[in-house]
Design an enzyme around this catalytic site. Sequence first.
Site, PDB file in Angstrom:
ATOM      1  N   LEU A 160      27.377 -48.285  48.746  1.00 49.03           N
ATOM      2  CA  LEU A 160      26.621 -47.758  49.877  1.00 49.03           C
ATOM      3  C   LEU A 160      25.272 -48.438  50.014  1.00 49.03           C
ATOM      4  O   LEU A 160      24.556 -48.650  49.034  1.00 49.03           O
ATOM      5  CB  LEU A 160      26.389 -46.250  49.714  1.00 49.03           C
ATOM      6  CG  LEU A 160      27.611 -45.331  49.625  1.00 49.03           C
ATOM      7  CD1 LEU A 160      27.161 -43.891  49.734  1.00 49.03           C
ATOM      8  CD2 LEU A 160      28.623 -45.661  50.703  1.00 49.03           C
ATOM      9  N   CYS A 270      18.853 -48.127  42.891  1.00 49.79           N
ATOM     10  CA  CYS A 270      20.013 -48.886  42.413  1.00 49.79           C
ATOM     11  C   CYS A 270      19.631 -50.223  41.777  1.00 49.79           C
ATOM     12  O   CYS A 270      19.752 -50.385  40.573  1.00 49.79           O
ATOM     13  CB  CYS A 270      21.000 -49.112  43.561  1.00 49.79           C
ATOM     14  SG  CYS A 270      21.844 -47.605  44.093  1.00 49.79           S
TER      15      CYS A 270
END
Length: 442
Positions: A160, A270
């Site tokens: 994502l 991330c």
Amino acid sequence: MNQADAPRLTVIGTGYLGATHAICMAVLGFEVLGVDVDERKIGKLASGEVPFFEPGLPELLTKALESGRLRFTTSFEEAGKFGDVHFICVGTPQQPGSDAADLTYVDASVRALAPHLDRRALVVGKSTVPVGTAKRLTGILQELAPAGTDIELAWNPEFLREGFAVDDTMRPDRLVFGVASDWAHERLQAAFRPVLDLGTPVVRTDLATAELVKVAANSFLATKISYINAMAEVCEAVGADIKDLADSLALDDRIGGKFLKPGLGFGGGCLPKDIRAFAHRAEEIGVGQAVSFLREVDDINRRRRARTVDLVREMLGGISGKRIAAWGAAFKPNSDDIRDAPALDVARTMHGLGGHVRVFDPAALDNARRAFPELRYGDSAFDVARDADVVVLLTEWADFREIEPDALAEVVKHKRIVDGRHALDADRWRAAGWEYRALGRS
């Protein structure tokens, strides 16, 4: 989709990844149960409120709830009875005081679910984990579950992009299925049937490879970003222009222009923690030298923040006592995520150096205020720029890119701007009488 053939899905963890996955799967036609130990989060979602900023997701949550296909619970017993395929979507943050990934939430969710699995089922990890985690969790699942070896584990990494999560879930560019059996592969195919029907490519592989795909992808992207920023450091030393250099490289189809944008560097929940965890895990398994370059990638990225502060200092002749407008708090536009946000790191550093810093962000102000109450905040880009000695663009929101230089000139004290994201048209701002600076540009 034939409902009779569709597995019922549980999604364990309703943070950014889990909530998005649960909502989108329900909209695609599956019966979905979202599971979380956080009663407040569950209550918000059940009442139709998405607890984070993601374009398009609130409307889909309303649609999913109204369809009756999406419910939320804090009960793992209910999840075990309900689900045929259980997705693990909990966070794997960086451990305090270490580069390693913290697997507390992954382990806890598996241990909470397993005792309630009394029939054949598939548990699917989507969280980003160190390679080898799936093998270890398989043993825990089959030891604790009443169904024993009838419980299988698969890995289906997520890709994502914040701000584009709905499209990336419902129309991904690929799906990776890490499986240990044909049955697990067939179950995953059933759990993604509407997505597969769009022609989405699938890579079937083993568990270890599936675990590596996400960290390998993030490491490559981080390396590309830090590479162009390393070139920016060289450009600054010799008076060259990094934008022209990057544009020239982008025209080479072997290189391409994506993630070749010089500037303040990457942040978020991330890339930074994933490359650190990958390097840490590689050292644990004896191949640390193979990815030792990731340490330098991380160092280059950190230096961009300090160099941005230097640009402001050079432009102002010092920061103490100066009025500074900081445009941006989120780590990227179309997000309210401030985890490891370069924008806030720069704003806090300038504040610590005695600057009168005021911050504005279209979506991340509430999160920024909670995390950094020592900073001052404003209601708009123009509000924080009033009487400013310099404006510093730190997150490349479209709202900031579209501001007219002449209009902004009416509220600032001095027409100075530092473009930390190479988001503005330098010629346009200079033509309007602004002193314009950006990393890697003379």
